[in-house]
Design a protein around this motif. Sequence first.
Motif, PDB file in Angstrom:
ATOM      1  N   LEU A  53       0.927  -1.430  -0.139  1.00 22.07           N
ATOM      2  CA  LEU A  53      -0.441  -0.176  -0.159  1.00 22.07           C
ATOM      3  C   LEU A  53       0.935   1.264   0.096  1.00 22.07           C
ATOM      4  CD1 LEU A  53      -2.910   1.362   0.457  1.00 22.07           C
ATOM      5  CD2 LEU A  53      -2.729   1.057   2.899  1.00 22.07           C
ATOM      6  N   TYR A  54       2.026   1.699   0.407  1.00 17.71           N
ATOM      7  CA  TYR A  54       2.804   1.990   0.925  1.00 17.71           C
ATOM      8  C   TYR A  54       3.344   3.062  -0.671  1.00 17.71           C
ATOM      9  CZ  TYR A  54       6.985   5.071   1.150  1.00 17.71           C
ATOM     10  OH  TYR A  54       8.186   6.048   1.224  1.00 17.71           O
ATOM     11  N   GLY A  57      -0.067   3.358  -3.185  1.00 12.43           N
ATOM     12  CA  GLY A  57      -0.671   4.506  -2.607  1.00 12.43           C
ATOM     13  C   GLY A  57      -0.210   6.255  -2.962  1.00 12.43           C
ATOM     14  N   THR A  58       1.686   6.313  -2.705  1.00 13.26           N
ATOM     15  CA  THR A  58       2.881   6.993  -3.752  1.00 13.26           C
ATOM     16  C   THR A  58       2.257   6.992  -4.914  1.00 13.26           C
ATOM     17  OG1 THR A  58       4.170   6.857  -1.598  1.00 13.26           O
ATOM     18  CG2 THR A  58       4.204   8.218  -2.853  1.00 13.26           C
ATOM     19  N   ASP A  60      -0.204   5.631  -6.530  1.00 13.33           N
ATOM     20  CA  ASP A  60      -1.478   6.313  -7.363  1.00 13.33           C
ATOM     21  C   ASP A  60      -1.978   8.485  -6.684  1.00 13.33           C
ATOM     22  OD1 ASP A  60      -4.355   6.676  -7.556  1.00 13.33           O
ATOM     23  OD2 ASP A  60      -5.292   6.099  -6.073  1.00 13.33           O
ATOM     24  N   THR A  76       0.459   9.013   2.307  1.00 16.18           N
ATOM     25  CA  THR A  76      -0.238   7.440   2.365  1.00 16.18           C
ATOM     26  C   THR A  76       0.650   7.208   3.625  1.00 16.18           C
ATOM     27  OG1 THR A  76       0.546   7.567  -0.661  1.00 16.18           O
ATOM     28  CG2 THR A  76       0.666   5.133   0.633  1.00 16.18           C
ATOM     29  N   ARG A  79      -1.957   6.288   6.067  1.00  9.33           N
ATOM     30  CA  ARG A  79      -2.893   5.634   5.700  1.00  9.33           C
ATOM     31  C   ARG A  79      -2.495   3.867   6.063  1.00  9.33           C
ATOM     32  NH1 ARG A  79      -5.342   6.178  -0.470  1.00  9.33           N
ATOM     33  NH2 ARG A  79      -3.015   6.908  -0.546  1.00  9.33           N
ATOM     34  N   THR A 101      -8.501   8.940   5.531  1.00 14.67           N
ATOM     35  CA  THR A 101      -8.901   8.813   4.674  1.00 14.67           C
ATOM     36  C   THR A 101     -10.061   9.578   3.945  1.00 14.67           C
ATOM     37  OG1 THR A 101      -8.882   6.380   4.936  1.00 14.67           O
ATOM     38  CG2 THR A 101     -10.874   6.418   3.153  1.00 14.67           C
ATOM     39  N   THR A 122      -6.729   3.584  -3.833  1.00 12.03           N
ATOM     40  CA  THR A 122      -5.563   2.793  -2.415  1.00 12.03           C
ATOM     41  C   THR A 122      -5.894   3.179  -1.168  1.00 12.03           C
ATOM     42  OG1 THR A 122      -4.299   4.616  -2.707  1.00 12.03           O
ATOM     43  CG2 THR A 122      -3.133   3.151  -4.333  1.00 12.03           C
ATOM     44  N   SER A 123      -7.227   4.181  -1.438  1.00  6.95           N
ATOM     45  CA  SER A 123      -8.525   4.371   0.177  1.00  6.95           C
ATOM     46  C   SER A 123      -8.805   3.001   0.607  1.00  6.95           C
ATOM     47  CB  SER A 123      -9.299   5.806  -0.680  1.00  6.95           C
ATOM     48  OG  SER A 123      -7.869   6.885  -0.010  1.00  6.95           O
TER      49      SER A 123
END
Length: 439
Positions: A53-54, A57-58, A60, A76, A79, A101, A122-123
């Motif tokens: 996710l890290y 998410g970054t 994204d 990120t 989150r 979020t 990613t959220s």
Amino acid sequence: MKISFPERRLRALAADLGAAVWGDLARPSIPFPGGPRGRRTLTAVVWLLAVTLYFAGTLDLAQHYRLGYGPAMALTVARVVPVVLALSRPRTAWCTQLVVTVAVAALTRPSSPAEPWPWAVTSVLALTVTLTVVGLRASRRAILAMWLEVLAAGAVLAALVPRHGGWFALLPLTVILAVAAITVNAVRGRGDVQARLALAEERGAAEEARASLLEERARIARELHDVVAHHMSVITVQADSAPYRVADVSPGAAEEFGAIAAEARRSLAEMRRLLHVLRNEESPDGENTPQPGLRDLPALVETTRRAGVDVRLDLDGRIGELPAAVGLSAYRLVQEALSNVVRHAPGARADIRVRQGGAALHIGVVNEPPPQGRRAAEPVERRAGGHGLVGMRERVAMLDGEFTAEPLTGGGFRVAAVLPVPAPLPVPPAPTPTPTPTS
């Protein structure tokens, strides 16, 4: 002031809602499914998802939501942290994840109409993972409250900024979280079933052990009946014949002997009635049967040898006359130990040693591990269809002796017992009848 019925209902509903969204998450009462091993597996999966996710998410937020890499990385990380915290601090993790979020949705705008808003992909992943991990230990009403909180937050964002996606954009996350909640509930239900099954198996094993214990005690009682009945019969015969064997017995003494004989006969009758209750279907008649003793060990050893076990018997020939209960218990101990060898160490050698030292009888049965290719079916304590070590311990405890059963370091098994041998009671010599003078 008097509170109306609807107002009481509203207050109760508010209290339940507050407990669901706050209290239940602070005090999760449900353990992780699978116990410690399940928690270790879940921890590894959560950390793997957090790392994924890290990076995802970054990229994204930087590429699809008009953010630089610095702010995208900071949001990120915000989150990812609740995803990891969900393992140990569920309430803090969920509240932080929800706030972060919503903040990400408020601070970002999609770079094209094709990008989802208010919830980035990613959220959605971060919220789903957090709800899943927290939901594994939270109550059902807490899971429902978390789902409603996300739905409410999305509705507020869609109402404030209707031009980015509208109400239809809330549908994907709503469905995904609902599926996650249902899955969590199913996993927890499976864990509950497994826990109940383990508890039922534990209780069943305890009941089986108790039933075996009671059955073995009944078996010991049946065998002791035959031993005690013999002595009571001797007492009856001696009391009945005393007036004829002893000269010059007074009428009072003869009456006392008769009372002793009558009481002994009543005791025998009571024992036989009790024996009819204790007898199993194999011997329903309740008749006395001769009980074995040390003198029968050679025949037992020979029978075991024919079953394929190399048995060596070392029986001390200097052992004196033993009480019937001691001799019977010694025989049963050796018999059960050899039965265990036949069942669980087929083909192994067994050494039997019986010695009398002082006021105790020492019994030891040691067997080697089974030869290669002939393995025991299961441990001695877990076998079904017999009493095993339970019966041995009961017999030794009945005589206030000592019992040991333990596996050997190099394989095999050792059974040892020390049975106290009470000193025989002195038997008074029979009086010599006075000769009757002849005229």
